[in-house]
Design a protein around this motif. Sequence first.
Motif, short mmCIF file in Angstrom:
data_model
loop_
_atom_site.label_atom_id
_atom_site.label_comp_id
_atom_site.label_asym_id
_atom_site.label_seq_id
_atom_site.Cartn_x
_atom_site.Cartn_y
_atom_site.Cartn_z
N TYR A 189 0.83 -1.20 0.00
CA TYR A 189 0.00 0.00 0.00
C TYR A 189 0.87 1.25 0.00
N VAL A 190 0.37 2.29 -0.67
CA VAL A 190 0.89 3.65 -0.53
C VAL A 190 -0.24 4.46 0.07
N ASP A 191 -0.03 4.90 1.33
CA ASP A 191 -1.12 5.44 2.12
C ASP A 191 -2.18 4.34 2.25
N ASN A 192 -3.43 4.61 1.86
CA ASN A 192 -4.44 3.54 1.91
C ASN A 192 -4.77 3.00 0.53
N ILE A 193 -3.92 3.29 -0.45
CA ILE A 193 -4.16 2.88 -1.84
C ILE A 193 -3.42 1.57 -2.11
N TYR A 194 -4.18 0.55 -2.48
CA TYR A 194 -3.60 -0.77 -2.76
C TYR A 194 -2.80 -0.72 -4.06
N ILE A 195 -1.58 -1.25 -4.04
CA ILE A 195 -0.72 -1.25 -5.22
C ILE A 195 -0.66 -2.64 -5.86
N MET A 196 -0.21 -3.65 -5.09
CA MET A 196 -0.12 -5.01 -5.63
C MET A 196 0.10 -6.00 -4.49
N ASN A 197 0.08 -7.26 -4.84
CA ASN A 197 0.24 -8.33 -3.88
C ASN A 197 1.64 -8.94 -4.02
N ARG A 202 -5.12 3.79 -8.39
CA ARG A 202 -6.07 4.88 -8.14
C ARG A 202 -6.95 4.57 -6.94
N ASP A 203 -7.18 5.59 -6.14
CA ASP A 203 -8.18 5.49 -5.08
C ASP A 203 -9.53 5.75 -5.71
N LEU A 204 -10.39 4.75 -5.74
CA LEU A 204 -11.66 4.87 -6.44
C LEU A 204 -12.63 5.82 -5.73
N ASP A 205 -12.39 6.12 -4.48
CA ASP A 205 -13.31 6.99 -3.74
C ASP A 205 -13.12 8.47 -4.07
N ASP A 206 -11.87 8.91 -4.13
CA ASP A 206 -11.63 10.35 -4.32
C ASP A 206 -10.74 10.68 -5.52
#
Length: 295
Positions: free
Chosen positions: A175-183, A247-251
């Motif tokens: 994660y970068v902040d609360n944004i998921y990047i990869m597993n 991308r953060d889908l919320d904002d």
Amino acid sequence: MNEYTLPIVLGVIIGTIGRILMLRTDYRQYPTYLHGKIIHVALGFIAASLGAVAVPALMEMNFTAVTFLTVAATQFREVRNMERNTLSEIDDFELVSRGKAYIEGIAISFESRNYLVIMTAFITTLFYLLWNVYMGFVGAILCLIISKILQSGSTINDLVDIEYVEPHFDGAGLYVDNIYIMNIGLPERQEEILRYGMGFVLKPKNINVVNTIAHLGQRQAILHDVSVSLGVFRDSGTPALVPLIKRDLDDGRLGVFILPQIRDKEKAMKIIGAVPVLETAIRMPSKSDIRQEVN
């Protein structure tokens, strides 16, 4: 020599100089090779010649001779095709590719700059013939300034606020902040990523920016420019070490994850901010008639 010789020569010289000024190697490292520069300077000379010769043709009421400008437009479209094909061929060998949208933007800019050269040579020659050599230089300076302004467009820094955030893992998720990047499941890879990785959050300044920075081509351009300028900690066949933007889908914020060889967050933020906004990525939903009716 006749009355048109010196004005034409001045127009050709100024137009060619204008093309040389627009042909510069910057942090994107293109063009770097000598032969590529020679090609573009030669095309700039041809464009300047066309622009300069068009003025005497018009003054002599030889309108048929001006039709060769349409041929020039066809030839300069081939410049775009040449750049597109060249960059597409070498893009497969980049550790972090430019992407098709970035390549198309570069190709369009190389075509348009030849038209700016034609304008510069045309105005310089026209002012010389209408008034004198001094007014020719005035017209030349004005055109060079206009060309410089048109050459430089918007950058990412105009669209977003950039913030540095340390990447972290939650289980196997990066994660970068609360944004998921990869597993990432391998502990060894997780250690490498935490040691070499850097994270940034791009916060859009308005509603138009949300869709613009969401464009996949714009995101790839950011990754490529950072990787070219700061290096990248990866090699072929290491999919876990690929820089990514999610991308953060919320904002609509973007989480940027990179693996630079030069771990300087200030430089990285400046490079991200200097990435050009691709024309193909620009979206302006606030200008939509439907949105205005709803509002």
